[in-house]
Design a protein around this motif. Structure first.
Motif, PDB file in Angstrom:
ATOM      1  N   GLY A 153       0.807  -1.212   0.000  1.00  0.00           N
ATOM      2  CA  GLY A 153       0.000   0.000   0.000  1.00  0.00           C
ATOM      3  C   GLY A 153       0.840   1.261   0.000  1.00  0.00           C
ATOM      4  O   GLY A 153       1.912   1.312  -0.599  1.00  0.00           O
ATOM      5  N   ALA A 154       0.338   2.288   0.684  1.00  0.00           N
ATOM      6  CA  ALA A 154       0.946   3.614   0.707  1.00  0.00           C
ATOM      7  C   ALA A 154       2.257   3.601   1.495  1.00  0.00           C
ATOM      8  O   ALA A 154       2.592   2.611   2.173  1.00  0.00           O
ATOM      9  CB  ALA A 154      -0.034   4.603   1.327  1.00  0.00           C
ATOM     10  N   PRO A 155       3.019   4.702   1.441  1.00  0.00           N
ATOM     11  CA  PRO A 155       4.289   4.752   2.168  1.00  0.00           C
ATOM     12  C   PRO A 155       4.180   4.462   3.655  1.00  0.00           C
ATOM     13  O   PRO A 155       5.127   3.924   4.255  1.00  0.00           O
ATOM     14  CB  PRO A 155       4.770   6.193   1.918  1.00  0.00           C
ATOM     15  CG  PRO A 155       4.220   6.528   0.570  1.00  0.00           C
ATOM     16  CD  PRO A 155       2.860   5.886   0.553  1.00  0.00           C
ATOM     17  N   ASP A 156       3.028   4.778   4.270  1.00  0.00           N
ATOM     18  CA  ASP A 156       2.931   4.537   5.708  1.00  0.00           C
ATOM     19  C   ASP A 156       2.831   3.055   6.059  1.00  0.00           C
ATOM     20  O   ASP A 156       2.753   2.691   7.241  1.00  0.00           O
ATOM     21  CB  ASP A 156       1.770   5.318   6.326  1.00  0.00           C
ATOM     22  CG  ASP A 156       0.411   4.953   5.752  1.00  0.00           C
ATOM     23  OD1 ASP A 156       0.323   3.998   4.953  1.00  0.00           O
ATOM     24  OD2 ASP A 156      -0.579   5.633   6.112  1.00  0.00           O
ATOM     25  N   VAL A 183       7.584   0.814  -6.049  1.00  0.00           N
ATOM     26  CA  VAL A 183       6.653   0.029  -6.866  1.00  0.00           C
ATOM     27  C   VAL A 183       6.251  -1.245  -6.129  1.00  0.00           C
ATOM     28  O   VAL A 183       5.064  -1.596  -6.038  1.00  0.00           O
ATOM     29  CB  VAL A 183       7.293  -0.303  -8.226  1.00  0.00           C
ATOM     30  CG1 VAL A 183       6.448  -1.320  -8.987  1.00  0.00           C
ATOM     31  CG2 VAL A 183       7.473   0.962  -9.057  1.00  0.00           C
ATOM     32  N   LEU A 184       7.242  -1.960  -5.601  1.00  0.00           N
ATOM     33  CA  LEU A 184       6.963  -3.210  -4.887  1.00  0.00           C
ATOM     34  C   LEU A 184       6.201  -2.943  -3.593  1.00  0.00           C
ATOM     35  O   LEU A 184       5.318  -3.717  -3.224  1.00  0.00           O
ATOM     36  CB  LEU A 184       8.269  -3.944  -4.605  1.00  0.00           C
ATOM     37  CG  LEU A 184       9.029  -4.433  -5.840  1.00  0.00           C
ATOM     38  CD1 LEU A 184      10.357  -5.076  -5.434  1.00  0.00           C
ATOM     39  CD2 LEU A 184       8.197  -5.412  -6.648  1.00  0.00           C
ATOM     40  N   ARG A 185       6.549  -1.868  -2.886  1.00  0.00           N
ATOM     41  CA  ARG A 185       5.832  -1.538  -1.654  1.00  0.00           C
ATOM     42  C   ARG A 185       4.355  -1.334  -1.916  1.00  0.00           C
ATOM     43  O   ARG A 185       3.482  -1.738  -1.131  1.00  0.00           O
ATOM     44  CB  ARG A 185       6.410  -0.250  -1.066  1.00  0.00           C
ATOM     45  CG  ARG A 185       5.834   0.148   0.297  1.00  0.00           C
ATOM     46  CD  ARG A 185       5.671   1.653   0.419  1.00  0.00           C
ATOM     47  NE  ARG A 185       4.633   2.168  -0.437  1.00  0.00           N
ATOM     48  CZ  ARG A 185       4.800   3.148  -1.342  1.00  0.00           C
ATOM     49  NH1 ARG A 185       5.971   3.726  -1.507  1.00  0.00           N
ATOM     50  NH2 ARG A 185       3.766   3.534  -2.084  1.00  0.00           N
ATOM     51  N   ALA A 186       4.029  -0.720  -3.064  1.00  0.00           N
ATOM     52  CA  ALA A 186       2.634  -0.461  -3.411  1.00  0.00           C
ATOM     53  C   ALA A 186       1.895  -1.709  -3.868  1.00  0.00           C
ATOM     54  O   ALA A 186       0.673  -1.698  -3.995  1.00  0.00           O
ATOM     55  CB  ALA A 186       2.575   0.611  -4.503  1.00  0.00           C
ATOM     56  N   GLY A 187       2.651  -2.791  -4.156  1.00  0.00           N
ATOM     57  CA  GLY A 187       2.014  -4.026  -4.580  1.00  0.00           C
ATOM     58  C   GLY A 187       1.864  -4.162  -6.076  1.00  0.00           C
ATOM     59  O   GLY A 187       1.069  -4.971  -6.547  1.00  0.00           O
TER      60      GLY A 187
END
Length: 339
Positions: free
Chosen positions: A10-13, A45-49
């Motif tokens: 998802g988002a940076p948090d 990119v990967l963090r956001a899925g």
């Protein structure tokens, strides 16, 4: 130890600063006390899925594929002479773990950091720097070239501007704010154009002095990358290697368009990069050597490790200049202030 952990996409948090067990190196591995961790656009990119050609990591996980620091433990089969050595390593496309105070990696991935090269520079060159070297080898720039660099204020773009000027080429960089234009000029560019302004294509033509470009180095893609590539004259070379445009895609030309324009277009990363003589390790060695020699001097914007979420947000909103680096030694002062 402390690390940035991600429990959901998802988002940076989604990036949370946590205390975790300190890992022990296995056979053939070392543990590095991290002093600088590189942040790459693929991390966001990967963090956001979003897969974007790479499998999503298993969660929970600690992001980060680029690390520099000091070896503080070695596993079975690793020479103890590595202990205490300043090193930089690309941890791997799938391994991750760099956003932490300690990271484990294969001893085969290590490079000794040359004297006079600081940690921020070392971690920049082990990832972004090796890409720059590979792109430059394919571009084969010369004093007769007129070069346009997109995303010219970024970690990779600033290195490409420096190298093009060192080759004697005329260089115009595209960037997205007055501050970024200033950074582009500081790297030696002959001209800098704000692509966020209406009619920026005309400003580009003016910056080029009315002559066509001979090389476009495109790390943006999409409509902006295409417009930059359309500055090429017959015989021009378009090298593309990024997709950070709002459309999220590389710049593409059909075979018919390439023939009509009289230009060539090639993807300069992926197989083209990995297939260069000597492989990726040789590119990493070259990048570190060029930094030690002063041939390339990366621009770095750093954040405390605890503020990794803030770093990701800044990178995604194009609020950064140069390479984004996390510094674990500053994390304790920031713990709990930013998630």
């Amino acid at each position: 130890m402390y690390a940035i952990r991600q429990h959901a996409f998802g988002a940076p948090d989604m990036l949370v600063y946590e205390e975790v067990d300190t890992p022990a190196p296995g056979p053939g591995e070392v543990r590095v006390a991290v002093t600088a961790a590189g942040v790459h656009v693929m991390d966001t990119v990967l963090r956001a899925g979003r897969e974007m050609g790479m499998a999503l990591p298993r969660l929970p996980m600690t992001p980060g594929r680029e690390a520099a620091g000091v070896v503080d433990a070695v596993g079975a089969g690793v020479a103890e002479e590595w202990l205490g050595q300043r090193v930089a390593a690309y941890l791997g496309h799938e391994r991750n773990g760099g956003y932490a105070t300690h990271a484990v990696t294969s001893a085969d991935s290590l490079h000794r950091v040359p004297d006079g090269v600081d940690d921020d520079t070392a971690v920049t060159m082990i990832g972004t720097g090796r890409t720059a070297v590979g792109i430059l080898e394919q571009a084969a720039l010369s004093a007769g070239d007129v070069v346009v660099v997109t995303a010219a204020a970024g970690g990779l773009g600033t290195l490409l501007v420096q190298a093009a000027r060192r080759a004697g080429a005329v260089v115009v960089g595209l960037a997205g704010s007055p501050r970024k234009l200033e950074v582009v000029r500081e790297q030696g560019a002959n001209g800098a154009v704000d692509y966020t302004l209406p009619g920026w294509e005309e400003h580009l033509r003016e910056a080029l002095g009315g002559v066509p470009s001979t090389v476009v180095l495109d790390g943006v893609g999409g409509r902006l990358g295409r417009a930059a590539a359309e500055s090429l004259g017959a015989g021009g070379r378009h090298l593309y290697f990024g997709w950070v445009s709002d459309e999220g895609r590389f710049t593409g030309f059909s075979p018919e368009e390439l023939e009509a324009y009289g230009i060539t277009s090639q993807l300069a990363v992926g197989p083209a990069l990995f297939g260069l003589p000597g492989g990726i390790r040789r590119l990493e060695e070259t990048a570190l050597r060029w930094a030690a020699q002063g041939r390339l001097s990366p621009v770095v914007q750093s954040f405390p490790l605890a503020r990794a979420a803030r770093a990701h947000h800044a990178l995604e909103t194009r609020a950064t200049v140069g390479k984004v680096v996390l510094r674990p030694e500053a994390a304790a002062a920031s713990r709990g202030q930013e998630r």
